[in-house]
Design an enzyme around this catalytic site. Structure first.
Site, PDB file in Angstrom:
ATOM      1  CG  HIS A   1       2.189  12.804   3.617  1.00 30.70           C
ATOM      2  ND1 HIS A   1       1.200  12.381   3.118  1.00 30.70           N
ATOM      3  CD2 HIS A   1       2.683  13.726   2.955  1.00 30.70           C
ATOM      4  CE1 HIS A   1       0.921  13.151   2.213  1.00 30.70           C
ATOM      5  NE2 HIS A   1       1.590  14.237   2.014  1.00 30.70           N
TER       6      HIS A   1
ATOM      7  CB  CYS B   1      -1.713  15.323   4.059  1.00 39.45           C
ATOM      8  SG  CYS B   1      -1.055  16.467   2.716  1.00 39.45           S
TER       9      CYS B   1
ATOM     10  CD  GLU C   1       0.960   8.842   4.670  1.00 33.58           C
ATOM     11  OE1 GLU C   1       0.997   9.533   3.576  1.00 33.58           O
ATOM     12  OE2 GLU C   1       0.560   9.066   5.781  1.00 33.58           O
TER      13      GLU C   1
END
Length: 199
Positions: free
Chosen positions: A177, A77, A179
């Site tokens: 993202h 990001c 994650e």
């Protein structure tokens, strides 16, 4: 294996830690130069505003440390954007690892900015995308993006095509993202942790 998450004034660090916990990876959250340099893998995440984040990195000398690292580094990001040459956000000179500029999405009817939600990846290349299908879906939240360039390893289209992933030497980056991108994001993190260290 020693994995370090770089600590600085950027959000989403906790979600990166949770993602590493889910795949059983140990890690250290730190801004200490010696700890960062001694790591086998370095993750440079971020949510926030480019000029503020770069100012914080410069105060701590991390703007010099990060580009000089020799082990695999993953920026995500805002972390990816700060590894680029320049960002229109705050008229910010960034670290210049990737020779590409970051620009705001242009206004266009039917498209909201920020680009927020799930979108697909195409033109996948490089070790981080191993095992991923074309059109794999990942989660984005951003108003600025890097142009498509020779270092692009995945493309996404929203208003215009942009670099969803980049790679140059030991530096890897993802605009989305990973994650919180489900199984696809988990596979990308696992692929990163499998990369041979200290090439």
């Amino acid at each position: 294996m020693k994995t370090v998450i770089i600590k600085y004034n950027a959000g989403n660090v906790q979600s990166v830690m949770y993602a590493l916990d889910r795949i059983g990876a140990s890690y250290l959250l730190t801004d200490d130069e010696a700890e960062i340099r001694s790591a086998d893998k370095v993750i440079f995440p971020g949510v926030g505003e480019a000029s503020t984040a770069m100012a914080y990195l410069r105060e701590r000398g991390l703007d010099q440390v990060i580009p000089s690292l020799k082990q695999p580094v993953l920026g995500t990001c805002v972390g990816m954007q700060l590894l680029c040459r320049y960002s229109e956000e705050g008229d910010t000179t960034c670290m210049g690892v990737f020779d590409v500029d970051v620009r705001r999405f242009p206004a266009q009817p039917g498209f909201k900015v920020p680009h927020m939600g799930w979108n697909s990846l195409t033109d996948l290349k490089g070790p981080l995308t191993e095992g991923l299908p074309d059109q794999a879906y990942v989660y984005f939240v951003h108003s600025y993006c890097a142009d498509v360039c020779p270092e692009t390893t995945a493309v996404c289209e929203y208003v215009r095509p942009f670099s969803a992933m980049l790679q140059k030497d030991n530096f890897y980056a993802a605009q989305f993202h990973a994650e919180i991108s489900g199984n696809v994001g988990q596979r990308i993190l696992e692929n990163f942790l499998k990369i041979d260290t200290r090439s």
